[in-house]
Design a protein around this motif. Structure first.
Motif, PDB file in Angstrom:
ATOM      1  N   GLU A 130      -7.488 -13.323 -20.062  1.00  0.00           N
ATOM      2  CA  GLU A 130      -7.744 -11.941 -19.670  1.00  0.00           C
ATOM      3  C   GLU A 130      -8.739 -11.838 -18.515  1.00  0.00           C
ATOM      4  O   GLU A 130      -8.809 -10.808 -17.842  1.00  0.00           O
ATOM      5  CB  GLU A 130      -8.269 -11.140 -20.870  1.00  0.00           C
ATOM      6  CG  GLU A 130      -7.252 -10.937 -21.975  1.00  0.00           C
ATOM      7  CD  GLU A 130      -7.794 -10.090 -23.100  1.00  0.00           C
ATOM      8  OE1 GLU A 130      -8.968  -9.666 -23.013  1.00  0.00           O
ATOM      9  OE2 GLU A 130      -7.053  -9.848 -24.068  1.00  0.00           O
ATOM     10  N   ASN A 161     -10.315 -17.851 -21.185  1.00  0.00           N
ATOM     11  CA  ASN A 161      -9.743 -16.576 -21.618  1.00  0.00           C
ATOM     12  C   ASN A 161      -8.828 -16.039 -20.523  1.00  0.00           C
ATOM     13  O   ASN A 161      -9.302 -15.633 -19.457  1.00  0.00           O
ATOM     14  CB  ASN A 161     -10.859 -15.579 -21.904  1.00  0.00           C
ATOM     15  CG  ASN A 161     -10.345 -14.215 -22.327  1.00  0.00           C
ATOM     16  OD1 ASN A 161      -9.129 -14.011 -22.444  1.00  0.00           O
ATOM     17  ND2 ASN A 161     -11.238 -13.275 -22.532  1.00  0.00           N
ATOM     18  N   THR A 184     -12.961  -6.389 -16.949  1.00  0.00           N
ATOM     19  CA  THR A 184     -11.969  -6.773 -15.960  1.00  0.00           C
ATOM     20  C   THR A 184     -12.038  -5.747 -14.834  1.00  0.00           C
ATOM     21  O   THR A 184     -12.595  -4.653 -14.989  1.00  0.00           O
ATOM     22  CB  THR A 184     -10.559  -6.782 -16.554  1.00  0.00           C
ATOM     23  OG1 THR A 184     -10.190  -5.443 -16.923  1.00  0.00           O
ATOM     24  CG2 THR A 184     -10.490  -7.686 -17.785  1.00  0.00           C
TER      25      THR A 184
END
Length: 263
Positions: free
Chosen positions: A231, A229, A38
């Motif tokens: 995230e 996902n 990320t």
């Protein structure tokens, strides 16, 4: 035996820089491992705060920057045609790739990478004269690439390099680093419904070739799996035209490219 390369990058559904490297590794089936981060995790892994990075186990080095990484892979794998074999096409492919690497700031800053998003309505392409000119320039690069490639690799090609590769319909014949570099730009045309009024028949045919390629479809599948996902979601790149009369949604994974009909 472990793969020689380890890719560290950001999730490719948003990252054109990492996507370029991933596309080459996957398309040419070069064994590698990877770790996708990320944006908040990047600084913990990258001294510069930037990705992608590629670690070479045999050489014990880490190469940064997408173009440098792909040049390194081409140098380390001369048996794989990451660049065209024909010297003229190779030079032009490098030139087109370098222009994408260092240019098109208005296009980048106005239309952020988002591989699965769909924007409909009055997309503000016209608010940036620079972006409009850069869109035309991209289409010209693609058209010039196909024209010269047909001249050099087509049925009538002669000379020492007339057998330097088959014209498979990609920018410079076979799939190369140049196609990988323009892959995220092709997606911008889809995501933001950018105008194709200046796209030649040769360009539209290349687009169709890219969208229908089985290996690239596998990459597309991966972008959609990432999107499942939460995230991986980056809010600043979602619904960027909120409140401007533009509707944001997601393209279905089974979307099929349809070239616009001539008026």
């Amino acid at each position: 035996m472990s793969p020689d390369y380890h890719l560290i990058g950001s999730y490719t559904r948003y990252s054109s820089w990492t996507a370029r490297v991933e596309t080459v590794l996957e398309y040419f089936e070069i064994p590698y491992t990877s770790k996708m981060l990320t944006f908040n995790e990047i600084k913990a892994h990258s001294p510069s705060g930037l990705v992608p990075m590629l670690h070479s186990t045999p050489l014990s080095i880490t190469v940064t920057d997408s173009l440098a990484i792909l040049e390194f892979l081409a140098d380390q794998n001369p048996h794989i045609p990451l660049w065209p074999r024909d010297p003229a096409l190779r030079a032009l492919a490098r030139s087109a790739t370098a222009e994408m690497h260092s240019g098109f700031p208005a296009l980048r800053n106005t239309f952020h990478t988002n591989f699965v998003a769909r924007y409909e309505g009055l997309i503000p392409a016209s608010r940036s004269a620079g972006a409009k000119q850069e869109i035309k320039r991209v289409l010209r690069i693609w058209d010039d690439a196909r024209r010269v490639t047909v001249e050099r690799l087509g049925a009538g090609a002669v000379g020492e390099y007339s057998s330097a590769g088959e014209d498979e319909g990609f920018l410079f014949g076979g799939f190369s680093i140049a196609d990988a570099f323009y892959w995220p730009v092709l997606w911008r045309f889809r995501t933001y419904n950018l105008p194709l009024d200046d796209a030649s028949p040769a360009v539209l045919k290349w687009m169709e070739k890219m969208w229908n390629d089985s290996k690239l479809k596998q990459l597309v599948h991966g972008y959609y799996r990432q999107a499942e996902n939460p995230e991986t979601r980056i809010e600043k790149y979602e619904n960027i035209f909120a409140g401007e009369g533009v509707q944001a949604s997601t393209f279905p994974e089974d979307w099929v490219f349809a070239a616009p009909r001539a008026a």
